[in-house]
Design a protein around this motif. Structure first.
Motif, PDB file in Angstrom:
ATOM      1  N   LEU A 222      49.716  15.124  99.052  1.00  6.74           N
ATOM      2  CA  LEU A 222      51.109  15.560  99.059  1.00  6.74           C
ATOM      3  C   LEU A 222      51.201  17.075  99.046  1.00  6.74           C
ATOM      4  N   GLY A 223      52.172  17.604  99.787  1.00 11.60           N
ATOM      5  CA  GLY A 223      52.406  19.039  99.795  1.00 11.60           C
ATOM      6  C   GLY A 223      53.863  19.335 100.095  1.00 11.60           C
ATOM      7  N   HIS A 224      54.240  20.605  99.965  1.00 12.65           N
ATOM      8  CA  HIS A 224      55.608  21.001 100.287  1.00 12.65           C
ATOM      9  C   HIS A 224      55.645  22.473 100.668  1.00 12.65           C
ATOM     10  N   MET A 225      56.676  22.830 101.438  1.00  8.98           N
ATOM     11  CA  MET A 225      56.863  24.213 101.877  1.00  8.98           C
ATOM     12  C   MET A 225      58.346  24.505 102.013  1.00  8.98           C
ATOM     13  N   ASN A 226      58.655  25.764 102.253  1.00 11.75           N
ATOM     14  CA  ASN A 226      60.033  26.186 102.476  1.00 11.75           C
ATOM     15  C   ASN A 226      60.508  25.669 103.839  1.00 11.75           C
ATOM     16  N   ARG A 227      61.675  25.009 103.870  1.00  6.48           N
ATOM     17  CA  ARG A 227      62.204  24.497 105.132  1.00  6.48           C
ATOM     18  C   ARG A 227      62.549  25.620 106.108  1.00  6.48           C
ATOM     19  N   ALA A 228      62.749  26.846 105.601  1.00  5.57           N
ATOM     20  CA  ALA A 228      63.031  27.980 106.489  1.00  5.57           C
ATOM     21  C   ALA A 228      61.793  28.424 107.262  1.00  5.57           C
ATOM     22  N   ASN A 229      60.634  27.967 106.825  1.00 12.27           N
ATOM     23  CA  ASN A 229      59.385  28.287 107.514  1.00 12.27           C
ATOM     24  C   ASN A 229      59.385  27.586 108.877  1.00 12.27           C
ATOM     25  N   PRO A 230      59.203  28.313 109.983  1.00 10.00           N
ATOM     26  CA  PRO A 230      59.183  27.668 111.306  1.00 10.00           C
ATOM     27  C   PRO A 230      58.125  26.571 111.422  1.00 10.00           C
ATOM     28  N   HIS A 231      57.113  26.644 110.577  1.00  9.62           N
ATOM     29  CA  HIS A 231      56.072  25.618 110.592  1.00  9.62           C
ATOM     30  C   HIS A 231      56.670  24.244 110.274  1.00  9.62           C
ATOM     31  N   TRP A 232      57.662  24.204 109.375  1.00 13.43           N
ATOM     32  CA  TRP A 232      58.255  22.922 108.997  1.00 13.43           C
ATOM     33  C   TRP A 232      58.901  22.240 110.201  1.00 13.43           C
TER      34      TRP A 232
ATOM     35  N   VAL B 282      57.954  14.681  95.048  1.00 10.38           N
ATOM     36  CA  VAL B 282      56.746  15.463  95.371  1.00 10.38           C
ATOM     37  C   VAL B 282      56.703  16.738  94.535  1.00 10.38           C
ATOM     38  N   VAL B 283      57.830  17.421  94.434  1.00 10.31           N
ATOM     39  CA  VAL B 283      57.882  18.662  93.646  1.00 10.31           C
ATOM     40  C   VAL B 283      57.547  18.375  92.184  1.00 10.31           C
ATOM     41  N   GLN B 284      58.125  17.333  91.613  1.00  9.72           N
ATOM     42  CA  GLN B 284      57.857  16.999  90.216  1.00  9.72           C
ATOM     43  C   GLN B 284      56.394  16.584  90.009  1.00  9.72           C
ATOM     44  N   ALA B 285      55.850  15.815  90.930  1.00  7.91           N
ATOM     45  CA  ALA B 285      54.446  15.412  90.817  1.00  7.91           C
ATOM     46  C   ALA B 285      53.538  16.624  90.866  1.00  7.91           C
ATOM     47  N   THR B 286      53.895  17.605  91.695  1.00  6.53           N
ATOM     48  CA  THR B 286      53.096  18.824  91.806  1.00  6.53           C
ATOM     49  C   THR B 286      53.157  19.623  90.508  1.00  6.53           C
ATOM     50  N   VAL B 287      54.352  19.734  89.942  1.00  5.57           N
ATOM     51  CA  VAL B 287      54.506  20.443  88.666  1.00  5.57           C
ATOM     52  C   VAL B 287      53.659  19.777  87.584  1.00  5.57           C
ATOM     53  N   ARG B 288      53.750  18.455  87.489  1.00  7.27           N
ATOM     54  CA  ARG B 288      52.985  17.745  86.459  1.00  7.27           C
ATOM     55  C   ARG B 288      51.486  17.964  86.643  1.00  7.27           C
ATOM     56  N   ALA B 289      51.012  17.894  87.879  1.00  9.37           N
ATOM     57  CA  ALA B 289      49.582  18.055  88.137  1.00  9.37           C
ATOM     58  C   ALA B 289      49.097  19.444  87.748  1.00  9.37           C
ATOM     59  N   PHE B 290      49.865  20.468  88.104  1.00 10.31           N
ATOM     60  CA  PHE B 290      49.393  21.831  87.870  1.00 10.31           C
ATOM     61  C   PHE B 290      49.628  22.304  86.446  1.00 10.31           C
ATOM     62  N   GLU B 291      50.698  21.825  85.802  1.00 13.52           N
ATOM     63  CA  GLU B 291      50.883  22.166  84.392  1.00 13.52           C
ATOM     64  C   GLU B 291      49.760  21.564  83.553  1.00 13.52           C
ATOM     65  N   ASP B 292      49.325  20.362  83.924  1.00 12.84           N
ATOM     66  CA  ASP B 292      48.242  19.702  83.196  1.00 12.84           C
ATOM     67  C   ASP B 292      46.926  20.453  83.364  1.00 12.84           C
ATOM     68  N   ARG B 293      46.672  20.945  84.592  1.00 11.81           N
ATOM     69  CA  ARG B 293      45.382  21.583  84.879  1.00 11.81           C
ATOM     70  C   ARG B 293      45.371  23.076  84.617  1.00 11.81           C
ATOM     71  N   PHE B 294      46.477  23.761  84.975  1.00 10.50           N
ATOM     72  CA  PHE B 294      46.462  25.224  84.960  1.00 10.50           C
ATOM     73  C   PHE B 294      47.520  25.848  84.060  1.00 10.50           C
ATOM     74  N   GLY B 295      48.488  25.080  83.607  1.00 13.10           N
ATOM     75  CA  GLY B 295      49.595  25.647  82.835  1.00 13.10           C
ATOM     76  C   GLY B 295      49.496  25.363  81.347  1.00 13.10           C
ATOM     77  N   ASP B 296      50.669  25.270  80.722  1.00 15.02           N
ATOM     78  CA  ASP B 296      50.748  25.042  79.279  1.00 15.02           C
ATOM     79  C   ASP B 296      51.557  23.792  78.965  1.00 15.02           C
ATOM     80  N   SER B 297      51.459  22.787  79.853  1.00 15.74           N
ATOM     81  CA  SER B 297      52.189  21.525  79.670  1.00 15.74           C
ATOM     82  C   SER B 297      53.684  21.758  79.537  1.00 15.74           C
ATOM     83  N   TRP B 298      54.213  22.654  80.395  1.00 15.15           N
ATOM     84  CA  TRP B 298      55.643  22.952  80.396  1.00 15.15           C
ATOM     85  C   TRP B 298      56.453  21.692  80.668  1.00 15.15           C
ATOM     86  N   ASP B 299      57.508  21.506  79.895  1.00 19.17           N
ATOM     87  CA  ASP B 299      58.411  20.368  80.049  1.00 19.17           C
ATOM     88  C   ASP B 299      59.533  20.763  81.006  1.00 19.17           C
TER      89      ASP B 299
END
Length: 214
Positions: free
Chosen positions: A64-74, A131-148
């Motif tokens: 799963l991934g995400h990007m800015n919709r303004a990006n022409p790549h999208w 997708v955005v929430q799943a990404t936040v959960r994954a990275f807060e668990d691995r790299f962050g401070d378990s931000w709620d």
């Protein structure tokens, strides 16, 4: 990606670990002939709903991934099209001075995983928010401070219409782990020790991978 046989990963865990620990991938895909290929750096995670066991070439793994919709790549992405995700792991320059022998030549030890897959764009705000929430959960668990994120969900809902989320279903992958395997064991150990003694995290991570080979 051309991967000489001595630099192939010993098993699939080498690729999955590299992707897990270095999730900022480069997404590349073709555009119209006038535009040429597109490339975007973005965070990528394994779909948390997936419960399978990774195949040797990662076939079937959902990312799963995400990007800015303004990006022409999208706009250039289409469901069913092929895409390439490149993950870069630890790497470091090897000076011939480390070898202690002549003749010698410098080189660069590096690690990378190239993932090919089929693109699936998400259209609904609900799927994109997931997708955005799943990404936040994954990275807060691995790299962050378990931000709620609970108190920020309304803010997420306001900004998520500007986000484009997608799933890539892997059709194949190659891992390149160039870690002085062409050298004798004593010289490879010298290179690993030289990296381990550096203050740079990237060098130390490369040394740990080299030691993992033995």
């Amino acid at each position: 990606m051309f991967v000489p046989s001595q630099y192939r990963e010993p098993d699939v865990s080498w690729m999955t670990d590299l992707m897990h620990e270095n999730p900022l991938a480069l997404l590349a895909s073709n555009g119209a002939p006038a535009d040429g290929p597109f490339a975007t750096h973005l965070p990528v995670i394994t779909d948390p709903e997936w419960r399978g066991i990774p195949a040797a070439d990662l076939v079937g793994l959902p990312l799963l991934g995400h990007m800015n919709r303004a990006n022409p790549h999208w706009a250039a992405l289409t469901t069913g099209s092929m895409a390439l995700l490149t993950f870069t792991g630890p790497h470091a320059y090897v000076s011939p001075t480390v070898y202690g022998i002549t003749p010698a030549a410098p080189t660069w030890n590096f690690t990378s995983v190239h993932v090919h897959g089929t693109m699936e764009k998400f259209d609904s705000v609900h799927e994109t928010l997931d997708v955005v929430q799943a990404t936040v959960r994954a990275f807060e668990d691995r790299f962050g401070d378990s931000w709620d994120m609970t108190e920020s969900l309304e803010y997420f809902r306001r900004i998520v219409p500007g986000v484009g989320a997608f799933r890539v279903r892997v059709t194949g992958a190659e891992g390149m782990f160039k870690l002085s395997q062409e050298q004798s064991t004593p010289i490879r150990e010298q290179v690993a020790r030289s990296f381990a003694g550096r203050a740079c995290t990237r060098h130390m991570q490369t040394a740990r991978l080299m030691n993992r080979l033995t």
